[in-house]
Write a protein that holds these residues in place. Sequence first.
Motif, mmCIF file in Angstrom:
data_model
loop_
_atom_site.group_PDB
_atom_site.id
_atom_site.type_symbol
_atom_site.label_atom_id
_atom_site.label_comp_id
_atom_site.label_asym_id
_atom_site.label_seq_id
_atom_site.Cartn_x
_atom_site.Cartn_y
_atom_site.Cartn_z
ATOM 1 N N ALA A 62 18.138 -6.669 -44.138
ATOM 2 C CA ALA A 62 17.724 -5.341 -43.686
ATOM 3 C C ALA A 62 17.874 -5.259 -42.177
ATOM 4 O O ALA A 62 18.316 -6.214 -41.524
ATOM 5 C CB ALA A 62 16.265 -5.105 -44.082
ATOM 6 N N GLU A 63 17.499 -4.110 -41.617
ATOM 7 C CA GLU A 63 17.462 -3.969 -40.167
ATOM 8 C C GLU A 63 16.017 -4.038 -39.697
ATOM 9 O O GLU A 63 15.099 -3.651 -40.435
ATOM 10 C CB GLU A 63 18.074 -2.631 -39.756
ATOM 11 C CG GLU A 63 19.580 -2.665 -39.832
ATOM 12 C CD GLU A 63 20.200 -1.300 -39.585
ATOM 13 O OE1 GLU A 63 19.601 -0.506 -38.828
ATOM 14 O OE2 GLU A 63 21.271 -1.052 -40.156
ATOM 15 N N SER A 65 14.309 -2.292 -37.744
ATOM 16 C CA SER A 65 13.588 -1.015 -37.730
ATOM 17 C C SER A 65 13.118 -0.599 -39.134
ATOM 18 O O SER A 65 12.370 0.366 -39.273
ATOM 19 C CB SER A 65 14.480 0.081 -37.160
ATOM 20 O OG SER A 65 15.624 0.222 -37.986
ATOM 21 N N GLU A 66 13.551 -1.322 -40.156
ATOM 22 C CA GLU A 66 13.176 -0.975 -41.533
ATOM 23 C C GLU A 66 11.999 -1.819 -42.055
ATOM 24 O O GLU A 66 11.652 -1.735 -43.236
ATOM 25 C CB GLU A 66 14.381 -1.175 -42.462
ATOM 26 C CG GLU A 66 15.553 -0.242 -42.118
ATOM 27 C CD GLU A 66 16.809 -0.524 -42.944
ATOM 28 O OE1 GLU A 66 17.386 0.425 -43.488
ATOM 29 O OE2 GLU A 66 17.208 -1.709 -43.035
ATOM 30 N N ASP A 199 15.156 0.265 -52.137
ATOM 31 C CA ASP A 199 14.782 1.144 -51.019
ATOM 32 C C ASP A 199 13.458 0.741 -50.373
ATOM 33 O O ASP A 199 13.240 1.012 -49.203
ATOM 34 C CB ASP A 199 14.683 2.596 -51.500
ATOM 35 C CG ASP A 199 16.029 3.108 -51.983
ATOM 36 O OD1 ASP A 199 17.032 2.861 -51.307
ATOM 37 O OD2 ASP A 199 16.064 3.742 -53.060
ATOM 38 N N TYR A 218 9.510 -3.440 -46.675
ATOM 39 C CA TYR A 218 10.828 -2.962 -46.256
ATOM 40 C C TYR A 218 10.948 -1.506 -46.695
ATOM 41 O O TYR A 218 10.651 -1.174 -47.857
ATOM 42 C CB TYR A 218 11.934 -3.815 -46.897
ATOM 43 C CG TYR A 218 13.259 -3.100 -46.944
ATOM 44 C CD1 TYR A 218 14.034 -2.981 -45.790
ATOM 45 C CD2 TYR A 218 13.733 -2.503 -48.110
ATOM 46 C CE1 TYR A 218 15.248 -2.288 -45.809
ATOM 47 C CE2 TYR A 218 14.934 -1.823 -48.143
ATOM 48 C CZ TYR A 218 15.683 -1.716 -46.985
ATOM 49 O OH TYR A 218 16.872 -1.031 -47.005
ATOM 50 N N ARG A 220 13.859 1.440 -46.534
ATOM 51 C CA ARG A 220 15.228 1.798 -46.145
ATOM 52 C C ARG A 220 15.234 3.043 -45.261
ATOM 53 O O ARG A 220 14.506 3.999 -45.522
ATOM 54 C CB ARG A 220 16.087 2.048 -47.398
ATOM 55 C CG ARG A 220 17.572 2.273 -47.087
ATOM 56 C CD ARG A 220 18.390 2.434 -48.359
ATOM 57 N NE ARG A 220 18.442 1.195 -49.145
ATOM 58 C CZ ARG A 220 19.293 0.190 -48.905
ATOM 59 N NH1 ARG A 220 20.162 0.276 -47.935
ATOM 60 N NH2 ARG A 220 19.252 -0.897 -49.662
ATOM 61 N N LYS A 221 16.074 2.998 -44.242
ATOM 62 C CA LYS A 221 16.194 4.122 -43.318
ATOM 63 C C LYS A 221 16.478 5.410 -44.095
ATOM 64 O O LYS A 221 17.320 5.431 -44.990
ATOM 65 C CB LYS A 221 17.362 3.836 -42.361
ATOM 66 C CG LYS A 221 17.341 4.659 -41.089
ATOM 67 C CD LYS A 221 18.541 4.304 -40.194
ATOM 68 C CE LYS A 221 18.453 2.880 -39.676
ATOM 69 N NZ LYS A 221 19.742 2.271 -39.399
ATOM 70 N N GLY A 222 15.734 6.475 -43.783
ATOM 71 C CA GLY A 222 15.984 7.761 -44.414
ATOM 72 C C GLY A 222 15.125 8.045 -45.635
ATOM 73 O O GLY A 222 15.120 9.168 -46.136
ATOM 74 N N ASN A 236 5.809 2.322 -35.956
ATOM 75 C CA ASN A 236 6.501 3.606 -36.072
ATOM 76 C C ASN A 236 5.636 4.663 -36.774
ATOM 77 O O ASN A 236 6.136 5.429 -37.596
ATOM 78 C CB ASN A 236 7.830 3.380 -36.818
ATOM 79 C CG ASN A 236 8.817 4.492 -36.585
ATOM 80 O OD1 ASN A 236 8.677 5.254 -35.621
ATOM 81 N ND2 ASN A 236 9.779 4.627 -37.484
#
Length: 384
Positions: A62-63, A65-66, A199, A218, A220-222, A236
């Motif tokens: 993953a990234e 930011s996730e 996700d 985790y 997922r972005k979006g 965040n």
Amino acid sequence: MTQKHFYLDYAATTPLDPAVLEKMLPYFSEQFGNPSSVHSWGQQAENALETARETVASCLSAEASEIVFTSCGTESDNLALRGVARAQRSLHGKHHILTTPVEHHAVSHTAFDLAKVEGFEVELLPVDSTGMVDPDEVARRIRKDTAIVSVIYANNEIGTINPIAEIGKICREKGVPFHTDAVQAAAHLRMDVQRDFVDLLSIGAHKFYGPKGVGALYIRKGIPIQAVQTGGKQENYLRAGTHNVPYIVGLAEALKIAQTEPEKRAQHFQSMRDSLIHEVLSRIPGSQLTGHPSRRLPNHASFVFDGVDGNALLMMLDVQGFACSSGSACKTGSPQPSEVLLVLGIPAKLALSSLRVTLGRDTTSEALSLFVEALERCVAQQRK
Ligand SMILES: *Cc1c(COP(=O)(O)O)cnc(C)c1O
């Protein structure tokens, strides 16, 4: 002579890896700063936090930011279900939650609470007699108003591993967020949210030799999600509260170790576990394996025994020096058969005889031989 004790309940929790403790220690004392502070103490803590985030992200493909840090696997499950269900309803009017009857209570009780208190509709997927979900059923039951699908990766009571990548692929094609509770799975199986089309994925450190009281989710972005816990703008805005830096550092280190060549360790566990299963089934009449015979966590064995009281069996084994579990968390009061075992079609009385044996890093085949002997004695004694 003091009696030897053997811990065979690694699915309940694991001891803290000394190498993980070593990494955690500085963040209790010299480097005690709050990552939200501007000064150098804060920056030091923030560096540790963000390094931990990158480590966790890379373990999951993953990234950074996730990744959201939480207080435990249970909180990760709550944030995933509540956060996505609420966002999906307020943004798109979706109110259908599709999950399974073999979830950990962290997911199932959250889903039922969303139904009872907030009016969401919860639908349970069917499972087969090994507790496995059929991906075709997921495809068949996803609706236009499905807010989230949640399927446990590997079951804590019966060890069965679900076809997560296939289910994830279906959810992706249908555009429905897919959550999986990987709190057990992350200890033994290679995690990869891209390969599995996942996700949202929940983990908790104490199941893989990390500290208790820290988890991660985790996201997922979006994916639409709302905070459940409000307050400061940490994580965040998704998880308010001052970061538990030492524990987060510990989670990252423990996950890194767990996700380093998990296949190799799985092989080691699996051969010991398979001979344990073979010995139990061949030596104890009226014994039966629960869950899937091969698609199961490599360290996990679970049984039921005709004409045996599971709680009494656990106590007898404990006296003999073996710490096991019935598989469900119920410890006191009138014993209720496990909902998971009932769903597999196991009769209530038999379900009350359940025994879960989970191996860990310190488990030896010698200990397992002694265990089988003790189990044979205890079962025979109970049936007399
Ligand atoms: C242990 C467990 C949880 C809960 O995790 P905690 O960190 O103890 O809150 C959730 N799901 C599964 C499958 C588990 O085994």
